[in-house]
Write a protein that holds these residues in place. Structure first.
Motif, PDB file in Angstrom:
ATOM      1  N   ASP A 374       0.846  -1.196   0.000  1.00  0.00           N
ATOM      2  CA  ASP A 374       0.000   0.000   0.000  1.00  0.00           C
ATOM      3  C   ASP A 374       0.878   1.242   0.000  1.00  0.00           C
ATOM      4  O   ASP A 374       1.957   1.258   0.613  1.00  0.00           O
ATOM      5  CB  ASP A 374      -0.903   0.020   1.234  1.00  0.00           C
ATOM      6  CG  ASP A 374      -2.020  -1.004   1.142  1.00  0.00           C
ATOM      7  OD1 ASP A 374      -2.496  -1.249   0.013  1.00  0.00           O
ATOM      8  OD2 ASP A 374      -2.411  -1.559   2.189  1.00  0.00           O
ATOM      9  N   PRO A 375       0.443   2.301  -0.675  1.00  0.00           N
ATOM     10  CA  PRO A 375       1.237   3.538  -0.676  1.00  0.00           C
ATOM     11  C   PRO A 375       1.218   4.194   0.701  1.00  0.00           C
ATOM     12  O   PRO A 375       0.268   4.044   1.470  1.00  0.00           O
ATOM     13  CB  PRO A 375       0.528   4.407  -1.724  1.00  0.00           C
ATOM     14  CG  PRO A 375      -0.877   3.882  -1.781  1.00  0.00           C
ATOM     15  CD  PRO A 375      -0.778   2.413  -1.492  1.00  0.00           C
ATOM     16  N   ASP A 376       2.298   4.916   1.007  1.00  0.00           N
ATOM     17  CA  ASP A 376       2.329   5.693   2.244  1.00  0.00           C
ATOM     18  C   ASP A 376       1.422   6.910   2.136  1.00  0.00           C
ATOM     19  O   ASP A 376       0.884   7.391   3.135  1.00  0.00           O
ATOM     20  CB  ASP A 376       3.764   6.125   2.552  1.00  0.00           C
ATOM     21  CG  ASP A 376       4.664   4.938   2.831  1.00  0.00           C
ATOM     22  OD1 ASP A 376       4.381   4.189   3.783  1.00  0.00           O
ATOM     23  OD2 ASP A 376       5.640   4.732   2.087  1.00  0.00           O
ATOM     24  N   GLU A 377       1.289   7.410   0.919  1.00  0.00           N
ATOM     25  CA  GLU A 377       0.375   8.522   0.658  1.00  0.00           C
ATOM     26  C   GLU A 377      -0.298   8.273  -0.687  1.00  0.00           C
ATOM     27  O   GLU A 377       0.262   7.645  -1.572  1.00  0.00           O
ATOM     28  CB  GLU A 377       1.124   9.863   0.615  1.00  0.00           C
ATOM     29  CG  GLU A 377       1.799  10.251   1.907  1.00  0.00           C
ATOM     30  CD  GLU A 377       2.638  11.521   1.754  1.00  0.00           C
ATOM     31  OE1 GLU A 377       2.460  12.221   0.727  1.00  0.00           O
ATOM     32  OE2 GLU A 377       3.451  11.792   2.647  1.00  0.00           O
ATOM     33  N   GLY A 378      -1.520   8.778  -0.830  1.00  0.00           N
ATOM     34  CA  GLY A 378      -2.211   8.663  -2.098  1.00  0.00           C
ATOM     35  C   GLY A 378      -3.111   7.447  -2.187  1.00  0.00           C
ATOM     36  O   GLY A 378      -3.223   6.648  -1.242  1.00  0.00           O
ATOM     37  N   THR A 379      -3.732   7.306  -3.339  1.00  0.00           N
ATOM     38  CA  THR A 379      -4.718   6.250  -3.558  1.00  0.00           C
ATOM     39  C   THR A 379      -4.552   5.668  -4.952  1.00  0.00           C
ATOM     40  O   THR A 379      -4.208   6.377  -5.897  1.00  0.00           O
ATOM     41  CB  THR A 379      -6.155   6.812  -3.422  1.00  0.00           C
ATOM     42  OG1 THR A 379      -6.283   7.493  -2.178  1.00  0.00           O
ATOM     43  CG2 THR A 379      -7.186   5.697  -3.488  1.00  0.00           C
ATOM     44  N   VAL A 380      -4.814   4.355  -5.052  1.00  0.00           N
ATOM     45  CA  VAL A 380      -4.848   3.673  -6.350  1.00  0.00           C
ATOM     46  C   VAL A 380      -6.269   3.155  -6.555  1.00  0.00           C
ATOM     47  O   VAL A 380      -6.829   2.508  -5.668  1.00  0.00           O
ATOM     48  CB  VAL A 380      -3.847   2.509  -6.404  1.00  0.00           C
ATOM     49  CG1 VAL A 380      -3.873   1.839  -7.779  1.00  0.00           C
ATOM     50  CG2 VAL A 380      -2.449   2.988  -6.075  1.00  0.00           C
TER      51      VAL A 380
END
Length: 548
Positions: A374-380
């Motif tokens: 999972d990203p530390d920041e942001g969204t997929v």
């Protein structure tokens, strides 16, 4: 709740049985000196001693039965708890995922699952054993006080010394065992790394160097092992001195009491038996050592269980063709950004090549796209739904991944492609990735055990592709065709291009693959440098350098 307490409670119905058997054994042990003392008095006074002898025999029988129950129930309890704990550990490690588990080496994880879990499983029985071992001397103290108060005072003085010895022993043993297990885990971790790269080590001629690296922590392991033996030997020696002193003190006090007429010969005999129990207090070091090892094992197991697993939502995907969107995606390793504020839209149903120099963030981008991390920041988002809101089944049905060095799992070749697929689905995926031809030449075709199916790097990659082929929305290929020959790679590439019902995200180092893609995402330093077709980008000198 701590791992130690949770593991102890898992013992369930075995613990009451162990407790009852321990209580029965303790009561028979404490009652036997009184019965034998009355037997002595009966013999001295020419009274009927048979009933006392019969009662003594019954108490001995109860003690033997209690020991048998304790041995059986203890073994069954530890075996069941170990199986439960290992099952829980394996499931949790897999739920944590590849990135969450990187904080612990593979070999260290194996050490915790195999050895430390078995130590931790001793939690319940070890607590019962310690309590059961403490009851006899406490009961002896009470019964000695009933016989003569001064006998209890002499006995209590020895108990205080033993309590101090056991306290120091337990604290030092816990420290030493924890340090020993940590060193053992480091060695196991490095050994696992070496075994994975044994061909490289042999080819490079660095066997001796690697041996020294793996065994670097062996002196520390030896040092902690020696420390544990010193702690045990010192405590045992101290207890061995205190035990006889307790016996001598009680017998001397009892002799004075007998000569003064305060106790009978039978009571002196009973007091001597209780003093013998006090003299055996040194055996408690083994019980407390077992408890300390169990706590240390539970602590190392708890470190694994404290890792956060991947959380899934409950949503499913709407109709779509796999539109993939990155919104401000940042991934860090410590303070180093691997991806830095990536904004990207991948059209649904397209083939997109991801290119860039080594360290550009290509594999991290695909891992985030497949939700392997999972990203530390942001969204997929996939077709408008954030990946972390999808339920597990929806996510893994929609997204498939293939890697440059696939690891095949399962018993047979068919299992490696799809353990839950029908034979027709397995063969269809194999044909689509041009695996069917070489699989057909194996001794038992798709039923061939993996151990009997030697394969080249390219054949492994084709099976890895077949395993991912049935993804419905997004197929992520992380350099998954790098070991294929040019002809096979081209054929698979053509198949990918013709498969317009889903999105294909392909990491590649080949210009030919980028040329066949609908779009090329050019990464550099964790950022998107440009997006376009291969034709549009190839005029850039830096872009051409990506392909050598």
């Amino acid at each position: 709740m701590s791992t130690f307490r949770a593991t102890a409670r898992r013992a369930g119905s075995w613990l009451p049985l162990l407790g009852l058997s321990a209580l029965a054994g303790t009561l028979s042990l404490l009652a036997l000196p009184v019965v034998l003392g009355n037997t002595v008095d009966a013999i001295v006074s020419n009274a009927d001693s048979l009933r006392w002898l019969a009662l003594a025999a019954a108490l001995i029988g109860v003690g033997v039965a209690a020991d048998l129950i304790d041995a059986y129930a203890g073994a069954a309890c530890v075996a069941g708890t170990t199986a439960w704990l290992r099952d829980r550990l394996v499931g949790h490690v897999l739920a944590v995922g590849p990135h969450g588990g990187r904080r612990l080496d593979t070999g260290d994880l194996v050490s915790r699952v195999s050895g430390n879990a078995a130590e931790a499983a001793q939690a319940g029985p070890s607590v019962v054993a310690v309590v059961a071992a403490v009851l006899p001397p406490v009961g002896s103290l009470v019964l000695l006080a009933l016989i003569d108060l001064w006998l209890a005072v002499a006995f209590l003085a020895g108990l205080v010394l033993v309590a101090v010895i056991l306290r120091v022993f337990t604290r030092q043993t816990a420290e030493v065992v924890s340090a020993y297990l940590r060193a053992q885990g480091r060695i196991a971790g490095r050994l696992s790394e070496s075994l994975a790269g044994v061909r490289t080590i042999a080819a490079a001629g660095t066997v001796e160097l690697e041996e020294r690296r793996v065994l670097e922590h062996l002196p520390e392991l030896h040092r902690q092992g020696v420390r544990s033996w010193r702690v045990l030997s010192r405590s045992s020696a101290q207890a061995a001195v205190v035990g006889p002193l307790v016996l001598v003190a009680v017998l001397a006090t009892g002799g004075v009491a007998l000569s003064a007429g305060r106790i009978s010969p039978g009571e002196l005999f009973a007091a001597s038996q209780y003093a013998v129990i006090g003299a055996g207090l040194g055996g408690l070091t083994g019980m407390f050592g077992r408890l300390a090892r169990s706590k240390a094992g539970a602590a190392r197991v708890g470190e694994v269980l404290d890792l956060d697993p991947v959380r899934h939502g409950g949503r499913t995907l709407p109709e779509g063709t796999g539109r993939l969107e990155f919104r401000g995606v940042t991934v860090r390793a410590g303070d180093v950004p691997l991806l830095d504020g990536v904004d990207l839209v991948v059209p649904g149903g397209s083939t997109v090549a991801v290119v860039g120099p080594s360290g550009a963030g290509k594999s991290v981008l695909t891992a985030v796209a497949a939700r392997l991390c999972d990203p530390d920041e942001g969204t997929v988002l996939l077709d408008g739904v954030p990946l972390d809101e999808l339920c597990h089944e929806a996510l893994r049905t929609a997204v498939g991944c293939a890697f440059d060095r696939p690891v095949l799992v399962g018993a047979t070749v068919a299992d490696a492609i799809g353990s839950r697929w029908s034979p027709e689905q397995v063969e269809a995926a194999a044909r689509a990735t041009y695996s069917h031809d070489f699989v057909s030449r194996l001794p038992h075709r798709y039923a061939t055990p993996l151990t009997d199916a030697p394969m080249s790097g390219g054949e492994l990659q084709r099976l890895g592709l077949a395993r991912a082929w049935r993804a419905e929305r997004l197929l992520v290929l992380d350099d998954a065709t790098s070991s294929l020959d040019t002809v096979t790679e081209m054929r698979i590439g053509q198949t990918l291009i013709g498969d317009g019902g889903r999105t294909r995200l392909v990491v590649t180092h080949r210009a030919s693959t980028a040329a066949r893609a609908d779009l090329v995402v050019w990464l550099a330093g964790g950022r998107v440098r440009a997006v376009g077709t291969h034709e549009q980008l190839r005029d850039e000198p830096d872009y051409r350098e990506v392909f050598g």
